[in-house]
Design an enzyme around this catalytic site. Sequence first.
Site, PDB file in Angstrom:
ATOM      1  N   GLU A 276       0.828  -1.205   0.000  1.00 54.57           N
ATOM      2  CA  GLU A 276       0.000   0.000   0.000  1.00 54.57           C
ATOM      3  C   GLU A 276       0.865   1.258   0.000  1.00 54.57           C
ATOM      4  OE1 GLU A 276      -3.307   0.043  -0.419  1.00 54.57           O
ATOM      5  OE2 GLU A 276      -3.054  -2.115  -0.672  1.00 54.57           O
ATOM      6  N   TRP A 279       1.636   1.972  -3.431  1.00 56.89           N
ATOM      7  CA  TRP A 279       0.597   2.688  -4.175  1.00 56.89           C
ATOM      8  C   TRP A 279       0.809   4.197  -4.067  1.00 56.89           C
ATOM      9  CZ3 TRP A 279      -2.809   1.885  -7.862  1.00 56.89           C
ATOM     10  CH2 TRP A 279      -3.248   0.590  -8.121  1.00 56.89           C
ATOM     11  N   TRP A 307     -21.131  13.344 -18.533  1.00 56.94           N
ATOM     12  CA  TRP A 307     -21.357  13.662 -17.126  1.00 56.94           C
ATOM     13  C   TRP A 307     -22.591  14.557 -16.986  1.00 56.94           C
ATOM     14  CZ3 TRP A 307     -18.466  10.676 -14.257  1.00 56.94           C
ATOM     15  CH2 TRP A 307     -17.167  10.332 -14.664  1.00 56.94           C
ATOM     16  N   ASN A 342     -10.360   4.204   4.009  1.00 57.61           N
ATOM     17  CA  ASN A 342     -10.028   4.010   2.604  1.00 57.61           C
ATOM     18  C   ASN A 342     -11.112   3.285   1.818  1.00 57.61           C
ATOM     19  OD1 ASN A 342      -8.020   4.096   0.344  1.00 57.61           O
ATOM     20  ND2 ASN A 342      -8.229   1.881   0.521  1.00 57.61           N
ATOM     21  N   TRP A 360     -15.608  13.456 -11.801  1.00 59.58           N
ATOM     22  CA  TRP A 360     -14.710  13.186 -10.678  1.00 59.58           C
ATOM     23  C   TRP A 360     -14.031  14.451 -10.163  1.00 59.58           C
ATOM     24  CZ3 TRP A 360      -9.513  14.237 -11.419  1.00 59.58           C
ATOM     25  CH2 TRP A 360      -9.038  14.263 -12.739  1.00 59.58           C
ATOM     26  N   TRP A 383      -8.930   9.389  -7.565  1.00 60.16           N
ATOM     27  CA  TRP A 383     -10.203   9.721  -8.193  1.00 60.16           C
ATOM     28  C   TRP A 383     -10.253   9.223  -9.625  1.00 60.16           C
ATOM     29  CZ3 TRP A 383     -14.866  10.991  -6.610  1.00 60.16           C
ATOM     30  CH2 TRP A 383     -15.021  11.426  -5.284  1.00 60.16           C
TER      31      TRP A 383
END
Length: 479
Positions: A276, A279, A307, A342, A360, A383
């Site tokens: 993680e 990431w 959108w 998370n 987003w 996002w």
Amino acid sequence: MASDQPVVIVWFRQDLRLTDNPALIAAAKDRQKILPLYILDDENSGQWKMGAASRWWLHNSLSDLNRRIDGHLCLAKGDALSILEDILRQKKVSAVYWNRCYEPWCIKRDTKIKSTLTDHGIRVKSFNGSLLCEPHLISKKDDTPYKVFTPFYQKGLSEHLPPPLPKPAPTQLKWCKHTIVSLKALNLLPDIKWYQSIKKIWTPGEQEAQKYLNSFLQQGLPDYKKGRDYPAKESTSRLSPYLHFGELSPFQIWHTVQKSMFVQRLETQGAHFLRELGWREFSYYLLYHFPDLPKKNMQPKFNHFPWRDNKRAIIRWQKGQTGYPVVDAGMRELWQTGYMHNRVRMITASFLVKNLLQHWHHGEKWFWDTLVDADLANNSASWQWVAGSGADAAPYFRIFNPVTQGQKFDTQGNYVRRYIPELAALPDKYLHCPWTAPEDVLKSSGVILDDNYPSPMVDLKTSRESALSAFAKIKTDSV
């Protein structure tokens, strides 16, 4: 006119710590007085200047750092180059040291500053103080950047691991006192003290960061791989704001976790946590190589996504009034604590961009303002991941169902009941879908739909079908 005694400037940025601080350690070797400087540069950051929650954190972190260096921290506000040049006119500065930042606007500004100061005859040195490995050092065999996390982590980043051992804070430092503005003059705290609930949860600062790390190793790491998915559990590290502001270095985290893995025999749990951390590295890597990440879809086909622009829907999402308890609990957790678990971040983000079909960018901006760990690289990459428009994104058809997610990961409802007390008396069976409860159950639980808690603002099945239909359209158009 500059004073005669030479000094070196250590320009603190996202590295508000004394231990394992490469710039400070390098400055200490010069054996000159050190002028510790922090500049709030809202002029160059433009639209990416810190949000409100981050400013609250920064205020307290600067206060803590200043205390740790006996009140010698020099604070300034404005264009960083102009401030540094003003100091050069007042002090005999021999060198300026800083740890690098990787936001595109920082890179552009710092490149100019380094060139200008060098022209002034000042030694300028910058260091890596915030990443396990700098982005420019990692590339594929064809010299192009990675766009998929797994090969990035297993082939790219792994070649540079383990990172160097963290270094202790230098001792017997001599500080140079120089005052520009006070902490109060930075105006980091709002007039309305909305941060009182956040203040009860968090204590910024280097020492507190170490406490959080040690607490996580004892309480969170043993159950990390599975427990991290359950928002009511204390299994996540909650180190992200400390890591973003540099009150803790990734070197410290990596080696402390590695040691704990060996001592506590938690190889699997520790390896999952370090992945993680990888990431985070990947997010910075993407931002470095694709500086438009915060603004533009990495997959161009999403430029044509239909959108919707529904301000009322966005506001209901922001306020935690969607009618879906796990989504609303997450949004209220964010508002009350400056943080969100998370898994719930993924659920709430999926709901906004897929069930509500809102761009987003709306979610990214809200998180930027309300998260204490708001980070341009992580926020933008995450996002885009949820929206399906990123480099190594979740498939667009992966739409989180907030009811089944709540039932699976908050089975006993402890998380929802914590942040939505008006639903606390509902039986577990109906907690994540209160609109399905019989009228007598709602009444006995004190729940009045569309009065003290809203009905669902969209139908999950219908909104899912709309999202998939919209995605199918851009797939066809991009062929």
